[in-house]
Design an enzyme around this catalytic site. Structure first.
Site, PDB file in Angstrom:
ATOM      1  CE1 TYR A  92      59.389 120.293   1.827  1.00  0.00           C
ATOM      2  CE2 TYR A  92      57.659 121.238   3.187  1.00  0.00           C
ATOM      3  CZ  TYR A  92      58.194 120.986   1.943  1.00  0.00           C
ATOM      4  OH  TYR A  92      57.532 121.422   0.825  1.00  0.00           O
ATOM      5  CB  CYS A  93      63.595 121.423   2.506  1.00  0.00           C
ATOM      6  SG  CYS A  93      64.685 122.381   1.409  1.00  0.00           S
ATOM      7  CB  VAL A  94      67.692 122.845   4.786  1.00  0.00           C
ATOM      8  CG1 VAL A  94      66.768 123.832   5.462  1.00  0.00           C
ATOM      9  CG2 VAL A  94      69.067 122.920   5.433  1.00  0.00           C
ATOM     10  N   GLY A 123      65.231 118.297   6.832  1.00  0.00           N
ATOM     11  CA  GLY A 123      65.518 116.877   6.690  1.00  0.00           C
ATOM     12  C   GLY A 123      67.005 116.594   6.650  1.00  0.00           C
TER      13      GLY A 123
END
Length: 602
Positions: free
Chosen positions: A337-339, A341
């Site tokens: 998720y987000c950073v 990811g």
């Protein structure tokens, strides 16, 4: 035009207790003095510094370049003055006609979705209508200052647009008692009790170090482990950087391939495990997945030297080893998720270079791997600002969580800053208890080495997709990542814009399923099936060039994207095995989920 019309003034003045009002003004001054002293004392003693001096300096410098463009040419400067002068004259003429009893159309109208001007008095009351239109005309003129400055380079233009927007949002008449009809009514009817309550809340929101944090939710209503992050599970492993949580099964059988979730370390993992009704983690467990989640440490100065390579090795790569040990499975599905990811994508490229095949599929939630279209967060990233930030981090070993939280809030200041300033400190009302905003304010610190690497290699140099990122002496190539990818973007994302996430799709070497969810960076991801909210789109294979063109060919589906993702996961193997207990009999659980790392406050 020089006073509030009698209808408002008479109605409110008749209810004002002058003696009580005067008493409350005195209390207001007293509370204001306490708040100011609490803020200034640590700065006078050298225990704290002026907030965001580098950003203030950069804003002045950037807006100075805009003014230089206009003032360097007398003809341009004259045209600029002429345009705002004509707009003001038109507004004045309209106001005079309205005073004379004529019906006139507004010179400029607010966006119907703009909640700041929702009160009927903003239109029905001539005084406030004039203020509103004056503000809107001035704001649009200021925006034209930037858009019309043709000599600005793209980065300077983006910064100027951002700073102009912040100034305009701060100066809105809705943010001041005397220019906001709703606030004025409330102040008169309560004899200024609202302002006294608000100033007391302001004092409470300044801590002993002089740090000011706007409360966005009632902090007494939530507690991690009590009514947030309560999905049953165990911490089965920990090191300096993370605790690995394995969740207890709720089904008799589970998918053979486990799921590893890599959340962002910029925020805490329990955004995916809020209340049981909203928990993505619980939903996955209930669908028969064996779920493992990394809970990152809230680092201090002792971890200053931990960089991206350490986060990769001590995070997802270590987690893969532990998962194999407790389940016996050599392959996992991984989601980031987000950073988190971004770290997962770096890890996958590293593993591909090492011919490591332990990840069977990858899912990315609102994740950027290419940062050309990274949105307004790029405002804070250029060489000059990075050097100043790195110097500050070097002094203490980390970036304070409040700094990053403020930057995120500024991306949507009309939603995440000014409504709470007005509600808390001018209306004197405690914010509504909201689990998502409680999580939003539960900030984390960032180690100096890791944060510097991330900002330089991703936001500044866009090194990953250009093939220039090296980690642990390995040059990364995303094209070598051949596993199936589920790439989720959210349509109204201010942090990982859909355009940016879509562009990243083309850099992976295997099949990519691109899905676009309604709403934004959080609500678009944390969208429980039972709620039936928003929608998502599926469509043709992404080519990475134009998300709007893709959307025209896509099919819209009502509700949550979660079932679509589950169908995709099971399409890559639906074999089931008996449910697995946390630790699998191989590791002794350390403590109950959500663990202790997530409870450390900044």
């Amino acid at each position: 035009m020089n006073k509030v019309p009698d209808r408002l003034a008479v109605a409110q003045a008749s209810s004002v207790d002058i003696e009580r009002f005067a008493f409350n003004v005195a209390r207001l001054v007293e509370q204001g003095g306490k708040a100011l002293a609490a803020y200034l004392k640590p700065r006078e003693e050298g225990a704290a510094t002026v907030d965001f001096p580098d950003q203030i300096r950069d804003a002045v410098k950037t807006l100075g370049q805009v003014l230089e463009y206009w003032l360097s040419d007398p003809q341009r400067a004259l045209e600029l003055q002429r345009s705002i002068g004509a707009a003001y004259l038109e507004l004045w003429g309209s106001a005079v006609k309205r005073m004379a009893g004529e019906e006139t159309k507004p010179v400029v109208e607010a966006d119907p979705r703009d909640k700041r001007f929702a009160d009927p008095e903003w239109s029905s009351n001539q005084f406030f209508d004039f203020l509103k239109q004056l503000y809107l005309l001035s704001t649009r003129w200021a925006e034209h200052l930037v858009s019309g400055a043709e000599a600005l380079d793209p980065h300077t233009r983006q910064k100027a647009e951002f700073y102009i927007r912040q100034i305009a949002n701060a100066l809105s008449p809705s943010n001041f008692v005397l220019t906001n009809p709703e606030l004025l009514r409330e102040t008169l009817s309560s004899n200024a009790e609202n302002l006294v309550r608000g100033m007391q809340m302001l004092s409470e929101d300044i801590d002993e170090k002089g740090n000011f944090k706007i409360r966005q939710s009632d902090p007494t209503m939530f507690e991690v482990g009590r009514n947030l992050a309560i999905t049953p599970g165990k911490v089965i492993f920990q090191n300096q950087l993370m605790q690995l949580i394995q969740y207890a099964p709720s089904t008799e059988t589970v998918l053979k391939t486990p799921l590893l979730i890599v959340p962002p370390w910029i925020n805490k993992f329990y955004i995916l495990d809020l209340t049981p009704e909203k928990s993505y983690i619980k939903w996955c467990v209930d669908q028969g997945l064996t779920v493992f989640v990394i809970s990152w440490v809230n680092p201090d100065a002792r971890l200053a030297a931990k960089g991206f390579a350490e986060y990769m090795h001590e995070g997802p790569l270590t987690a893969l080893e532990v998962i194999e040990q407790v389940t016996g499975e050599k392959e996992v599905h991984a989601a980031g998720y987000c950073v988190g990811g971004t770290l997962l994508s770096v890890t996958l490229a590293y593993m591909a270079a090492k011919e490591d095949t332990r990840v069977k599929s990858a899912t990315f939630f609102a994740t950027q791997v290419d940062f050309r279209h990274a949105g307004d967060l790029k405002v804070f990233v250029d060489e000059e600002q990075l050097e100043a930030l790195e110097q500050r981090m070097k002094e203490v070993g980390y970036l304070e969580g409040s700094k990053m939280a403020t930057a995120f809030n500024m991306l949507r200041s009309n939603d995440l800053i000014w409504p709470y300033v007005v509600n808390n400190y001018l209306r004197g009302k405690a914010p509504f208890p909201f689990d998502l905003l409680y999580w939003n304010s539960d900030a984390t610190r960032m180690p100096a080495a890791n944060h510097s690497f991330y900002l330089r290699n991703c936001y500044l140099n866009n090194a990953l997709t250009s093939g220039k990122m090296t980690i642990a002496d390995v040059t990364l190539d995303l094209k070598k990542v051949k596993i199936p990818v589920y790439n989720l973007a959210t349509r109204e994302d201010h942090i990982a814009p859909a355009k940016s996430v879509y562009l990243g799709s083309k850099y992976f070497g295997g099949p990519v399923r691109f899905v676009l969810s309604g709403s934004g960076h959080i609500a678009g991801v944390v969208n429980p099936v039972a709620k039936g909210k928003y929608q998502y789109w599926t469509g043709p294979k992404p080519n990475g060039t134009d998300v709007e063109a893709w959307l025209k060919k896509a099919k819209e589906h009502p509700g949550s994207w979660w079932p679509d993702w589950l169908a995709w996961i099971t399409s890559h193997g639906d074999e089931r095995v008996p449910a697995r207990a946390p630790g699998g009999g191989k590791l002794t659980p350390i403590e109950d989920a959500p663990g202790s790392y997530v409870k450390v406050k900044s």
